[in-house]
Design a protein around this motif. Structure first.
Motif, PDB file in Angstrom:
ATOM      1  N   SER A 213       7.298  36.791  44.567  1.00 57.59           N
ATOM      2  CA  SER A 213       8.733  36.440  44.769  1.00 57.59           C
ATOM      3  C   SER A 213       8.767  34.805  45.174  1.00 57.59           C
ATOM      4  CB  SER A 213       9.438  37.342  45.758  1.00 57.59           C
ATOM      5  OG  SER A 213      10.732  37.078  45.843  1.00 57.59           O
TER       6      SER A 213
ATOM      7  N   LYS B 174       9.133  31.002  39.343  1.00 59.81           N
ATOM      8  CA  LYS B 174       9.445  31.241  37.929  1.00 59.81           C
ATOM      9  C   LYS B 174      10.621  30.872  37.585  1.00 59.81           C
ATOM     10  CE  LYS B 174       8.581  35.774  39.288  1.00 59.81           C
ATOM     11  NZ  LYS B 174       8.551  35.459  40.843  1.00 59.81           N
TER      12      LYS B 174
ATOM     13  N   HIS C 221       9.236  40.916  36.310  1.00 60.93           N
ATOM     14  CA  HIS C 221       8.792  41.564  37.324  1.00 60.93           C
ATOM     15  C   HIS C 221       8.199  43.178  36.761  1.00 60.93           C
ATOM     16  CE1 HIS C 221       8.957  39.169  40.826  1.00 60.93           C
ATOM     17  NE2 HIS C 221      10.196  39.217  40.693  1.00 60.93           N
TER      18      HIS C 221
END
Ligand SMILES: Nc1ncnc2c1ncn2[C@@H]1O[C@H](COP(=O)(O)OP(=O)(O)OP(=O)(O)O)[C@@H](O)[C@H]1O
Length: 286
Positions: free
Chosen positions: A68, A72, A229
């Motif tokens: 996290s 991205k 994810h």
């Protein structure tokens, strides 16, 4: 497969190899539709991405993973020109985005569609109107033809015809994703960018959405850049996965290849409790 450029301690390990060169050696026929070189992006503090190189090959489904906050979404937004770069260049279809005239930039922008994390539909517009937005903006068609084209896209993503007249607030999470995908596909793009497309969907909805993306890639020849994810999506859909960390691409490879990469985060991600039950041999022969 490239090797990780950083050790657990964050110190450089071995030679940094541009992903592109690795693939050129492996498969001469691959064509980069996206080429990012030396990308550095920050927001006033330390850079989020620094001197990052990335290639995306025509027709592949590329998964982009990382812890996290590793950048991205920032990378996705940088490639499509929504984030400013401090350094580096982005080439899409061999065209350096910085050197294009506004008209050429607009034209090339029609060759990709984006599905943002929350769908980003206009709440005051129906699904049909949402999907028709890019059509009306970019194509000189009558209103009737624009609506017809929008209806085709709505059908393409598997929404029932009656969804066209609904507002986003009347849709389920899965329907919102499909409507947003229909809008992303409105101009028949060559590339689609997906930011966590299955987030918030139940497992069946997520699997169906994965299937839809694969079918669209296979039938339309799309190139897919997908931040996710979702381990199921990574295992079942991607041709290649890029791992972000330490502000750059740590490594790229298939799910199977990444399982063998000696890096603590990658090991935990690809062989950890949630990932260890994937029996890739069984899945491939199924
Ligand atoms: N517009 C912005 N202004 C300031 N900081 C930003 C901005 N956009 C992103 N950031 C910061 O950049 C970092 C990377 O954000 P990003 O959304 O790309 O992470 P991510 O890898 O997609 O994370 P997650 O997996 O949690 O979604 C975060 O620290 C975020 O706060």
């Amino acid at each position: 497969m490239a090797s990780p450029t950083d050790t657990a301690e964050g110190a450089p390990r071995g030679q940094e190899r541009p992903v592109a060169e690795e693939h050129r050696r492996g498969d001469e026929t691959r064509e980069a539709v996206i080429r990012g070189r030396g990308l550095t992006v920050g927001f006033g503090g330390p850079p989020v991405l620094e001197n990052l190189d990335i290639d995306v090959w025509r027709g592949e489904i590329l998964g982009v993973v990382g812890g996290s906050g590793t950048g991205k979404s920032v990378l996705l937004r940088t490639i499509i020109g929504l984030n400013r770069r401090q350094a580096g260049r982005v080439e899409i279809f061999d065209q350096d985005l910085d050197t294009l005239t506004p008209a050429a930039r607009r034209r090339i922008g029609q060759r990709w569609g984006v599905l943002f994390q929350q769908g980003a539909l206009f709440s005051s517009l129906t699904v049909l109107q949402n999907v028709a937005v890019p059509i009306r903006e970019h194509l000189r068609l009558s209103d009737t033809l624009s609506d017809d084209l929008a209806r085709l896209k709505i059908e393409l993503v598997g929404l029932p015809a009656e969804a066209a007249t609904k507002y986003p607030s009347e849709l389920s999470g899965g329907m919102i994703k499909r409507a947003a995908l229909a809008r992303a596909l409105a101009l028949d793009p060559d590339i689609v960018f997906l930011d966590e497309p299955t987030a918030g969907l139940d497992p069946i909805g997520a699997a169906n959405f994965d299937l839809l993306i694969r079918q669209l890639r296979d039938t339309l020849g799309l190139t897919v850049f997908m931040v996710t994810h979702d381990l199921d999506s990574l295992v079942t859909m991607t041709d290649r996965i890029v791992v972000l960390g330490n502000r750059k691409v740590l490594v790229d490879g298939t799910f199977r290849e990444l399982r063998d990469v000696d890096h603590p985060w990658i090991q935990e991600y690809f062989n950890g409790i949630r990932a260890s039950h994937y029996d890739l041999d069984k899945m491939e022969t199924a």
